[in-house]
Design a protein around this motif. Structure first.
Motif, PDB file in Angstrom:
ATOM      1  N   GLY A 290       0.809  -1.212   0.000  1.00 52.64           N
ATOM      2  CA  GLY A 290       0.000   0.000   0.000  1.00 52.64           C
ATOM      3  C   GLY A 290       0.843   1.263   0.000  1.00 52.64           C
ATOM      4  O   GLY A 290       0.497   2.251  -0.657  1.00 52.64           O
ATOM      5  N   LEU A 291       1.969   1.245   0.727  1.00 52.16           N
ATOM      6  CA  LEU A 291       2.863   2.403   0.714  1.00 52.16           C
ATOM      7  C   LEU A 291       3.442   2.631  -0.675  1.00 52.16           C
ATOM      8  O   LEU A 291       3.596   3.780  -1.117  1.00 52.16           O
ATOM      9  CB  LEU A 291       3.993   2.207   1.721  1.00 52.16           C
ATOM     10  N   PHE A 292       3.776   1.554  -1.383  1.00 54.30           N
ATOM     11  CA  PHE A 292       4.274   1.691  -2.757  1.00 54.30           C
ATOM     12  C   PHE A 292       3.220   2.367  -3.630  1.00 54.30           C
ATOM     13  O   PHE A 292       3.533   3.260  -4.436  1.00 54.30           O
ATOM     14  CB  PHE A 292       4.618   0.325  -3.346  1.00 54.30           C
ATOM     15  N   ALA A 293       1.966   1.953  -3.500  1.00 54.98           N
ATOM     16  CA  ALA A 293       0.894   2.519  -4.318  1.00 54.98           C
ATOM     17  C   ALA A 293       0.715   4.001  -4.016  1.00 54.98           C
ATOM     18  O   ALA A 293       0.540   4.813  -4.933  1.00 54.98           O
ATOM     19  CB  ALA A 293      -0.409   1.759  -4.079  1.00 54.98           C
ATOM     20  N   ARG A 294       0.757   4.373  -2.742  1.00 56.12           N
ATOM     21  CA  ARG A 294       0.604   5.797  -2.407  1.00 56.12           C
ATOM     22  C   ARG A 294       1.790   6.619  -2.929  1.00 56.12           C
ATOM     23  O   ARG A 294       1.618   7.790  -3.288  1.00 56.12           O
ATOM     24  CB  ARG A 294       0.472   5.962  -0.894  1.00 56.12           C
ATOM     25  N   THR A 295       2.975   6.025  -2.978  1.00 60.79           N
ATOM     26  CA  THR A 295       4.121   6.734  -3.547  1.00 60.79           C
ATOM     27  C   THR A 295       3.904   6.977  -5.036  1.00 60.79           C
ATOM     28  O   THR A 295       4.245   8.049  -5.563  1.00 60.79           O
ATOM     29  CB  THR A 295       5.414   5.935  -3.318  1.00 60.79           C
ATOM     30  N   PHE A 296       3.323   6.008  -5.729  1.00 60.80           N
ATOM     31  CA  PHE A 296       2.981   6.196  -7.138  1.00 60.80           C
ATOM     32  C   PHE A 296       1.978   7.337  -7.293  1.00 60.80           C
ATOM     33  O   PHE A 296       2.126   8.203  -8.166  1.00 60.80           O
ATOM     34  CB  PHE A 296       2.399   4.896  -7.704  1.00 60.80           C
ATOM     35  N   HIS A 297       0.968   7.358  -6.439  1.00 66.34           N
ATOM     36  CA  HIS A 297      -0.018   8.441  -6.494  1.00 66.34           C
ATOM     37  C   HIS A 297       0.657   9.794  -6.274  1.00 66.34           C
ATOM     38  O   HIS A 297       0.277  10.791  -6.896  1.00 66.34           O
ATOM     39  CB  HIS A 297      -1.096   8.224  -5.432  1.00 66.34           C
ATOM     40  N   ALA A 298       1.645   9.835  -5.379  1.00 62.75           N
ATOM     41  CA  ALA A 298       2.355  11.088  -5.116  1.00 62.75           C
ATOM     42  C   ALA A 298       3.073  11.584  -6.366  1.00 62.75           C
ATOM     43  O   ALA A 298       3.133  12.797  -6.622  1.00 62.75           O
ATOM     44  CB  ALA A 298       3.357  10.902  -3.972  1.00 62.75           C
ATOM     45  N   GLY A 299       3.616  10.673  -7.157  1.00 68.44           N
ATOM     46  CA  GLY A 299       4.259  11.066  -8.405  1.00 68.44           C
ATOM     47  C   GLY A 299       3.269  11.654  -9.397  1.00 68.44           C
ATOM     48  O   GLY A 299       3.567  12.649 -10.075  1.00 68.44           O
ATOM     49  N   VAL A 300       2.082  11.068  -9.471  1.00 68.75           N
ATOM     50  CA  VAL A 300       1.036  11.604 -10.351  1.00 68.75           C
ATOM     51  C   VAL A 300       0.608  12.992  -9.870  1.00 68.75           C
ATOM     52  O   VAL A 300       0.399  13.914 -10.672  1.00 68.75           O
ATOM     53  CB  VAL A 300      -0.163  10.645 -10.407  1.00 68.75           C
ATOM     54  N   ASN A 301       0.476  13.149  -8.542  1.00 66.33           N
ATOM     55  CA  ASN A 301       0.127  14.462  -7.991  1.00 66.33           C
ATOM     56  C   ASN A 301       1.144  15.519  -8.405  1.00 66.33           C
ATOM     57  O   ASN A 301       0.788  16.645  -8.790  1.00 66.33           O
ATOM     58  CB  ASN A 301       0.070  14.395  -6.466  1.00 66.33           C
ATOM     59  N   HIS A 302       2.416  15.164  -8.296  1.00 68.21           N
ATOM     60  CA  HIS A 302       3.489  16.105  -8.632  1.00 68.21           C
ATOM     61  C   HIS A 302       3.393  16.522 -10.101  1.00 68.21           C
ATOM     62  O   HIS A 302       3.507  17.721 -10.431  1.00 68.21           O
ATOM     63  CB  HIS A 302       4.842  15.465  -8.347  1.00 68.21           C
ATOM     64  N   LEU A 303       3.167  15.554 -10.986  1.00 67.85           N
ATOM     65  CA  LEU A 303       3.053  15.870 -12.407  1.00 67.85           C
ATOM     66  C   LEU A 303       1.852  16.774 -12.664  1.00 67.85           C
ATOM     67  O   LEU A 303       1.942  17.736 -13.448  1.00 67.85           O
ATOM     68  CB  LEU A 303       2.921  14.579 -13.221  1.00 67.85           C
ATOM     69  N   ALA A 304       0.741  16.505 -12.007  1.00 63.32           N
ATOM     70  CA  ALA A 304      -0.445  17.332 -12.193  1.00 63.32           C
ATOM     71  C   ALA A 304      -0.179  18.775 -11.763  1.00 63.32           C
ATOM     72  O   ALA A 304      -0.622  19.726 -12.433  1.00 63.32           O
ATOM     73  CB  ALA A 304      -1.614  16.746 -11.400  1.00 63.32           C
ATOM     74  N   PHE A 305       0.539  18.955 -10.675  1.00 64.96           N
ATOM     75  CA  PHE A 305       0.859  20.311 -10.227  1.00 64.96           C
ATOM     76  C   PHE A 305       1.791  21.015 -11.213  1.00 64.96           C
ATOM     77  O   PHE A 305       1.689  22.238 -11.403  1.00 64.96           O
ATOM     78  CB  PHE A 305       1.489  20.277  -8.833  1.00 64.96           C
ATOM     79  N   GLN A 306       2.693  20.258 -11.826  1.00 65.34           N
ATOM     80  CA  GLN A 306       3.563  20.882 -12.831  1.00 65.34           C
ATOM     81  C   GLN A 306       2.766  21.311 -14.056  1.00 65.34           C
ATOM     82  O   GLN A 306       3.100  22.315 -14.698  1.00 65.34           O
ATOM     83  CB  GLN A 306       4.689  19.922 -13.238  1.00 65.34           C
ATOM     84  N   LEU A 307       1.711  20.591 -14.381  1.00 65.70           N
ATOM     85  CA  LEU A 307       0.842  20.998 -15.489  1.00 65.70           C
ATOM     86  C   LEU A 307       0.185  22.344 -15.188  1.00 65.70           C
ATOM     87  O   LEU A 307      -0.008  23.159 -16.093  1.00 65.70           O
ATOM     88  CB  LEU A 307      -0.231  19.943 -15.741  1.00 65.70           C
ATOM     89  N   VAL A 308      -0.168  22.565 -13.940  1.00 68.22           N
ATOM     90  CA  VAL A 308      -0.733  23.866 -13.555  1.00 68.22           C
ATOM     91  C   VAL A 308       0.272  24.971 -13.829  1.00 68.22           C
ATOM     92  O   VAL A 308      -0.073  26.031 -14.383  1.00 68.22           O
ATOM     93  CB  VAL A 308      -1.145  23.865 -12.071  1.00 68.22           C
ATOM     94  N   ASP A 309       1.512  24.743 -13.458  1.00 68.27           N
ATOM     95  CA  ASP A 309       2.556  25.747 -13.677  1.00 68.27           C
ATOM     96  C   ASP A 309       2.819  25.994 -15.154  1.00 68.27           C
ATOM     97  O   ASP A 309       3.004  27.133 -15.594  1.00 68.27           O
ATOM     98  CB  ASP A 309       3.859  25.306 -13.003  1.00 68.27           C
TER      99      ASP A 309
END
Length: 233
Positions: A96-115
């Motif tokens: 489960g921790l691995f999966a949440r780390t993957f989600h964190a990477g997607v979050n980071h990319l989404a925030f870069q799209l905002v920028d």
């Protein structure tokens, strides 16, 4: 000839995970409180206050990663009395921790799209791709059930006691997925994790000698070097 045994990952790594992991996750959850929990509002909040949202998601992701030695610490203590609960609980929680780390990477990319492309474009891109298949989708059950299984093991083995075992199990209520905001259960789950793990972390920290004087500047130097290398790409 048998090799000498050792307790992986060691007392200091376990103490750091038990103390910092839950506190950072709770801090990350609280920093984004007051914003709607779905991704359009999370992206809009980042556009309005990128420093706060970056700190929130960064703290949560760091806390999530730091939980792996905390989980190992629990597994090692549950194992002598309840090996099956330790094995399955530890394995599921780590997945489960691995999966949440993957989600964190997607979050980071989404925030870069905002920028890079603006909040409207980022919201549309996330909306169009939300729910796309990835291999970590299969680990959603591990995120939900792992903490419950491990908590039952800590209770049956007498490692945490009934109250703190229930607090540990409350982590199963933490929302999962991409760009999740803060709701009541987010606070309950991460606060419960603090109740379950922080006292054990303090006990582990005190259960042995302090590190040598040079360990502190060495740790700071290595941490700074790691950050610089990461920024260099």
């Amino acid at each position: 000839m048998t090799s000498p045994s050792f307790d992986f990952p060691g007392r200091w790594a376990e103490a750091a995970g038990l103390l910092l992991g839950p506190v950072l996750m709770l801090a990350g959850v609280l920093l984004r409180a007051g914003t709607d929990g779905f991704f359009p509002a999370q992206l809009a909040a980042f556009a309005a206050d990128p420093a706060r949202m970056s700190l929130s998601y960064g703290a949560f992701a760091a806390g999530n990663v730091l939980l792996w030695p905390a989980v190992i610490a629990l597994v090692r203590r549950v194992w002598p009395a309840q090996p099956r609960w330790a094995l399955w609980g530890g394995a599921l929680v780590l997945l489960g921790l691995f999966a949440r780390t993957f989600h964190a990477g997607v979050n980071h990319l989404a925030f870069q799209l905002v920028d890079v492309q603006g909040v409207r474009t980022a919201q549309q891109a996330v909306a169009d791709s939300y729910g796309a298949f990835h291999v970590f989708q299969a680990l959603s059950f591990a995120i939900f059930f792992g903490w419950i299984v491990l908590a039952v093991g800590t209770w049956r083995a007498g490692v945490l006691g009934p109250v703190r075992s229930v607090a540990l199990a409350s982590m199963s209520a933490l929302p999962l997925g991409v760009l999740k905001g803060t709701g009541p259960m987010s606070v309950v789950a991460t606060a419960g994790l603090c109740v379950a793990l922080v006292p054990l972390g303090l006990r582990v920290l005190k259960d042995g000698p302090a590190p040598r004087w040079w360990a502190y500047p060495l740790a700071l130097a290595l941490g700074g070097a790691a950050v610089l290398l990461g920024l260099a790409g």
